[in-house]
Design an enzyme around this catalytic site. Structure first.
Site, PDB file in Angstrom:
ATOM      1  N   LYS A 163      57.786  22.190  34.501  1.00 31.82           N
ATOM      2  CA  LYS A 163      57.088  22.628  33.289  1.00 31.82           C
ATOM      3  C   LYS A 163      58.018  23.153  32.213  1.00 31.82           C
ATOM      4  O   LYS A 163      59.018  23.798  32.488  1.00 31.82           O
ATOM      5  CB  LYS A 163      56.069  23.738  33.623  1.00 31.82           C
ATOM      6  CG  LYS A 163      54.876  23.282  34.410  1.00 31.82           C
ATOM      7  CD  LYS A 163      53.987  22.257  33.700  1.00 31.82           C
ATOM      8  CE  LYS A 163      53.079  22.860  32.654  1.00 31.82           C
ATOM      9  NZ  LYS A 163      52.093  23.764  33.213  1.00 31.82           N
ATOM     10  N   HIS A 220      40.160  12.558  12.954  1.00 27.12           N
ATOM     11  CA  HIS A 220      39.404  12.737  14.210  1.00 27.12           C
ATOM     12  C   HIS A 220      40.331  12.704  15.427  1.00 27.12           C
ATOM     13  O   HIS A 220      39.893  12.365  16.531  1.00 27.12           O
ATOM     14  CB  HIS A 220      38.320  11.664  14.377  1.00 27.12           C
ATOM     15  CG  HIS A 220      37.479  11.447  13.157  1.00 27.12           C
ATOM     16  ND1 HIS A 220      36.315  12.126  12.909  1.00 27.12           N
ATOM     17  CD2 HIS A 220      37.676  10.631  12.088  1.00 27.12           C
ATOM     18  CE1 HIS A 220      35.811  11.736  11.753  1.00 27.12           C
ATOM     19  NE2 HIS A 220      36.629  10.837  11.226  1.00 27.12           N
ATOM     20  N   SER A 249      57.669  27.527  34.348  1.00 26.58           N
ATOM     21  CA  SER A 249      56.581  27.983  35.196  1.00 26.58           C
ATOM     22  C   SER A 249      57.187  28.547  36.470  1.00 26.58           C
ATOM     23  O   SER A 249      58.199  28.030  36.958  1.00 26.58           O
ATOM     24  CB  SER A 249      55.661  26.808  35.532  1.00 26.58           C
ATOM     25  OG  SER A 249      54.952  27.077  36.724  1.00 26.58           O
ATOM     26  N   GLU A 281      51.667  28.686  21.415  1.00 29.71           N
ATOM     27  CA  GLU A 281      50.335  29.125  21.845  1.00 29.71           C
ATOM     28  C   GLU A 281      50.039  30.541  21.361  1.00 29.71           C
ATOM     29  O   GLU A 281      48.914  30.870  20.978  1.00 29.71           O
ATOM     30  CB  GLU A 281      50.223  29.053  23.374  1.00 29.71           C
ATOM     31  CG  GLU A 281      50.240  27.621  23.891  1.00 29.71           C
ATOM     32  CD  GLU A 281      50.471  27.578  25.404  1.00 29.71           C
ATOM     33  OE1 GLU A 281      49.538  27.901  26.141  1.00 29.71           O
ATOM     34  OE2 GLU A 281      51.585  27.231  25.836  1.00 29.71           O
TER      35      GLU A 281
END
Ligand code: ARG
Length: 454
Positions: free
Chosen positions: A280, A153, A274, A287
């Protein structure tokens, strides 16, 4: 090609909707190989003369050399790669080129080309997955003892080792490879000689053609041979399953690379910055692996829907079989290569992982197990006592193995100092020695077995 029956040429849009050359030019190697095998058989069977067969074969070699050097032109007047090749051959060797299409049809031709292509695609994927597994093994070996939280979980559950976690993916990929192998075995039959749909009256030797092309034999039913694409669908289902596995690992890397987790830092090579936020480091490749899995699934769905209502035998809808397979193959190849690179070059933050493993009272089960084993308390009761110990640790703001003995004994008098031997995360993972468990010794044995080809 069908000028005898037609007075007028096709409308421009007809040409455009009909043409597959923009994508099936990718089959040129398979198309030439199929034609070479066919003409060799035609010559050997006496269906065309030995001289004509030799001239056609030499011409095909020249066509291939030309494709290799200059690529395949997207000439829409020559609908597909089969017509393109035949036209080129005609331009090179004259009317004798017209004998090549004896005893075959584009229907068995395209089915053959596509099976050959899928076979090669499977071999490529298999090589890439083997390299990915190697990368997993290397990192798993390095981190056979590195403790991290195991989750259910997405809540800290029990400590595991990073090596064990990575070896879970090794297993998934092993099954993916075996699915591709299975698909390859069923795909490896030759439809050539099925002709348009009914077979042919020429005395062809289908065994010989199949052998030349490295197939295990000819397909047994001509209607089936030209009209099924289950081999392509099987490739896609195996690709989807593999992409889903890659996507789960990608998702874990994305989570682990986030600041709150901080379990991994992806190398510069596999991160992006970024344009506005200088701090970043984004896991874009991971992704995209996650994203590509959705597109690969779409490719599979698309081809299944294309095929679902088609009567036997060939219908032109089936020309739409190739783009989804090509797309899925390209996306999968990129995804495997990207995950391999990320796994190879990632820096695992083992100190942070250990802190996280210690933070979540993740050895509570070990305390309960100890109460059962040493104090002979029924597990349900032990579970309850442990719950109180966790509550106490929470109140004190310490890990389970830092709760004073007096506090534990206040919860249950049967607890003694030996309990501290099982409450550390290292003791916890070391105790999980069951087959397939996370104990470092087990993980090392699993890695050794994998290296020995188990
Ligand atoms: N370009 C076609 C395809 O990819 C080749 C087969 C054409 N056959 C036909 N009967 N029109 O499916």
């Amino acid at each position: 090609m069908w000028g005898g029956r037609f007075a007028e040429g096709p409308a421009a849009v007809m040409r455009e909707i009909n043409a597959s050359i923009p994508f099936d030019k990718r089959l040129w190697r398979q198309d030439v190989a199929g034609s070479q095998a066919h003409v060799k058989m035609l010559g050997a069977a006496g269906i065309v003369s030995v001289e004509d067969a030799a001239a056609i074969s030499a011409g095909l070699a020249q066509v291939a050399a030309d494709y290799e050097a200059n690529g395949v032109a997207e000439d829409l007047t020559l609908e597909d790669i089969h017509m393109q090749t035949e036209a080129k051959l005609g331009a090179l060797i004259g009317p004798v080129a017209g004998r090549l299409h004896t005893a075959r049809s584009r229907n068995d031709q395209v089915a053959t080309d596509f099976r050959l292509w899928v076979r090669d695609a499977i071999d490529q994927v298999d090589g890439a997955l083997a390299a990915f597994q190697q990368a997993l093994l290397v990192r798993a070996d390095e981190h056979a003892d590195s403790v991290m939280p195991g989750f259910t979980h997405l809540q800290s559950a029990q400590p595991v080792t990073l090596g064990h976690h990575l070896m879970a993916y090794y297993e998934m990929i092993a099954r993916d490879r075996s699915r591709f192998h299975d698909a390859r075995a069923r795909a490896n039959l030759c439809p050539l000689g099925s002709a348009a749909l009914a077979g042919t009256g020429f005395p062809i030797d289908r065994e010989a053609t199949a052998r030349t092309l490295g197939f295990d034999g000819p397909t047994r039913n001509s209607l089936d041979g030209v009209s099924d694409r289950d081999f392509a669908i099987e490739y896609l289902t195996a690709a989807v399953q593999c992409a889903l596995h890659l996507s789960r690992l990608a998702e874990e890397f994305i989570l682990w690379a986030s600041q709150p987790f901080g379990f991994v830092s992806l190398s510069d090579q596999w991160s992006t910055g970024s344009s506005i936020m200088p701090q970043k480091r984004n896991p874009d490749a991971a992704e995209l692996v996650r994203g590509h899995s959705g597109r690969i699934l779409g490719c599979m769905t698309g081809l299944m829907v294309t095929m679902k209502g088609l009567p036997l035998a060939y219908s032109k809808d089936m020309q739409d079989d190739k783009p989804p397979v090509f797309e899925a193959h390209d996306l999968l190849g990129l995804s495997i290569a990207a995950m391999t690179g990320m796994v190879e070059s990632a820096t695992f933050r083992t100190v942070r992982m250990r802190q996280a493993a210690e933070a979540g009272f993740s050895t509570a089960t070990d305390l309960a197990d100890w109460l059962v084993r040493v104090a002979d308390i029924p597990f349900r009761e032990a579970h309850h006592i442990t719950g109180s110990a966790v509550k106490r640790a929470e109140d004190l703001g310490v890990a389970l193995d830092r709760v004073p003995l007096a506090d534990l004994q206040a919860i249950d008098a049967r607890i003694d100092e030996r309990v501290y031997g099982v409450l550390s995360v290292d003791a916890s993972v070391a105790s999980r020695t069951s087959f397939g468990g996370t104990a470092p010794a087990r993980v090392r044995a699993a890695i050794a077995a994998a290296r020995n080809g188990a």
